[in-house]
Design a protein around this motif. Structure first.
Motif, PDB file in Angstrom:
ATOM      1  N   SER A 238       0.855  -1.180   0.000  1.00 50.74           N
ATOM      2  CA  SER A 238       0.000   0.000   0.000  1.00 50.74           C
ATOM      3  C   SER A 238       0.895   1.236   0.000  1.00 50.74           C
ATOM      4  O   SER A 238       2.021   1.201   0.482  1.00 50.74           O
ATOM      5  CB  SER A 238      -0.904  -0.010   1.235  1.00 50.74           C
ATOM      6  N   ILE A 239       0.369   2.335  -0.557  1.00 52.40           N
ATOM      7  CA  ILE A 239       1.183   3.547  -0.682  1.00 52.40           C
ATOM      8  C   ILE A 239       0.335   4.789  -0.440  1.00 52.40           C
ATOM      9  O   ILE A 239      -0.842   4.819  -0.785  1.00 52.40           O
ATOM     10  CB  ILE A 239       1.842   3.625  -2.079  1.00 52.40           C
ATOM     11  N   GLU A 240       0.958   5.790   0.162  1.00 53.46           N
ATOM     12  CA  GLU A 240       0.350   7.111   0.227  1.00 53.46           C
ATOM     13  C   GLU A 240       1.114   8.000  -0.743  1.00 53.46           C
ATOM     14  O   GLU A 240       2.335   8.186  -0.609  1.00 53.46           O
ATOM     15  CB  GLU A 240       0.390   7.726   1.629  1.00 53.46           C
ATOM     16  N   ILE A 241       0.406   8.527  -1.717  1.00 51.65           N
ATOM     17  CA  ILE A 241       0.986   9.420  -2.708  1.00 51.65           C
ATOM     18  C   ILE A 241       0.904  10.837  -2.145  1.00 51.65           C
ATOM     19  O   ILE A 241      -0.175  11.300  -1.795  1.00 51.65           O
ATOM     20  CB  ILE A 241       0.241   9.300  -4.051  1.00 51.65           C
ATOM     21  N   GLY A 242       2.052  11.496  -2.035  1.00 50.94           N
ATOM     22  CA  GLY A 242       2.113  12.793  -1.368  1.00 50.94           C
ATOM     23  C   GLY A 242       2.167  12.584   0.132  1.00 50.94           C
ATOM     24  O   GLY A 242       1.468  13.232   0.895  1.00 50.94           O
ATOM     25  N   VAL A 243       3.025  11.678   0.561  1.00 52.55           N
ATOM     26  CA  VAL A 243       3.080  11.254   1.967  1.00 52.55           C
ATOM     27  C   VAL A 243       3.548  12.343   2.921  1.00 52.55           C
ATOM     28  O   VAL A 243       3.248  12.306   4.110  1.00 52.55           O
ATOM     29  CB  VAL A 243       3.951   9.978   2.117  1.00 52.55           C
ATOM     30  N   GLY A 244       4.273  13.331   2.412  1.00 53.72           N
ATOM     31  CA  GLY A 244       4.773  14.380   3.297  1.00 53.72           C
ATOM     32  C   GLY A 244       5.631  13.797   4.401  1.00 53.72           C
ATOM     33  O   GLY A 244       6.537  13.006   4.151  1.00 53.72           O
ATOM     34  N   THR A 245       5.324  14.142   5.640  1.00 57.23           N
ATOM     35  CA  THR A 245       6.127  13.688   6.775  1.00 57.23           C
ATOM     36  C   THR A 245       5.636  12.357   7.344  1.00 57.23           C
ATOM     37  O   THR A 245       6.104  11.924   8.389  1.00 57.23           O
ATOM     38  CB  THR A 245       6.144  14.754   7.885  1.00 57.23           C
ATOM     39  N   GLY A 246       4.700  11.730   6.675  1.00 57.58           N
ATOM     40  CA  GLY A 246       4.267  10.391   7.074  1.00 57.58           C
ATOM     41  C   GLY A 246       3.241  10.340   8.179  1.00 57.58           C
ATOM     42  O   GLY A 246       2.964   9.267   8.722  1.00 57.58           O
ATOM     43  N   ARG A 247       2.656  11.455   8.526  1.00 55.52           N
ATOM     44  CA  ARG A 247       1.678  11.491   9.620  1.00 55.52           C
ATOM     45  C   ARG A 247       0.525  10.514   9.396  1.00 55.52           C
ATOM     46  O   ARG A 247       0.117   9.813  10.311  1.00 55.52           O
ATOM     47  CB  ARG A 247       1.109  12.895   9.791  1.00 55.52           C
ATOM     48  N   PHE A 248      -0.021  10.477   8.191  1.00 58.95           N
ATOM     49  CA  PHE A 248      -1.161   9.612   7.933  1.00 58.95           C
ATOM     50  C   PHE A 248      -0.729   8.177   7.652  1.00 58.95           C
ATOM     51  O   PHE A 248      -1.276   7.241   8.224  1.00 58.95           O
ATOM     52  CB  PHE A 248      -2.010  10.176   6.784  1.00 58.95           C
ATOM     53  N   ALA A 249       0.241   7.995   6.787  1.00 60.26           N
ATOM     54  CA  ALA A 249       0.692   6.646   6.444  1.00 60.26           C
ATOM     55  C   ALA A 249       1.108   5.856   7.674  1.00 60.26           C
ATOM     56  O   ALA A 249       0.739   4.692   7.837  1.00 60.26           O
ATOM     57  CB  ALA A 249       1.846   6.708   5.442  1.00 60.26           C
ATOM     58  N   SER A 250       1.859   6.492   8.558  1.00 60.27           N
ATOM     59  CA  SER A 250       2.354   5.780   9.736  1.00 60.27           C
ATOM     60  C   SER A 250       1.220   5.370  10.669  1.00 60.27           C
ATOM     61  O   SER A 250       1.238   4.284  11.234  1.00 60.27           O
ATOM     62  CB  SER A 250       3.389   6.626  10.486  1.00 60.27           C
TER      63      SER A 250
END
Length: 113
Positions: free
Chosen positions: A43-55
């Motif tokens: 799975s991937i977050e496109i435009g992850v930035g600092t990873g707040r949501f993905a993590s």
């Protein structure tokens, strides 16, 4: 490194989530309600930035053009890839889930989607 607001103000961007923790928590909850109960490893977050949501959501990979943002995302245990959504650096259909949270407005939406 390209001088963008995300490269210049990386820490200010990330601290916004601490200063606005109730808003961040409500955003996470809203996204969780739409997510599958089990997140696939690919799975991937496109435009992850600092990873707040993905993590927090259990997203494995994060894609972003900002090296400074990705450095913070890596500290949050997100496997980072430097790149842009308009030119994904992997084969089509190789990810089971792709998430775009707050970054679509910074991309060419037709190309990304």
């Amino acid at each position: 490194m390209k001088r963008s607001a995300f490269n210049i103000h990386t820490w200010k961007y990330d601290l916004w989530y601490n200063k606005n923790s109730a808003v961040y928590a409500s955003e996470l909850e809203a996204i969780r309600e739409l997510m599958p109960s089990k997140i696939a490893h690919n799975s991937i977050e496109i435009g992850v930035g600092t990873g707040r949501f993905a993590s927090e959501l259990g997203i494995t990979y994060g894609l972003d053009p900002s090296a400074r943002m990705l450095k913070i995302a890596e500290s949050r245990k997100v496997e980072c890839i430097k790149g842009v959504g308009e030119s994904l650096p992997f084969k089509g259909s190789s990810m089971k889930l792709a998430l775009i949270v707050t970054s679509l407005c910074f991309m060419d939406a037709k190309k990304v989607l």
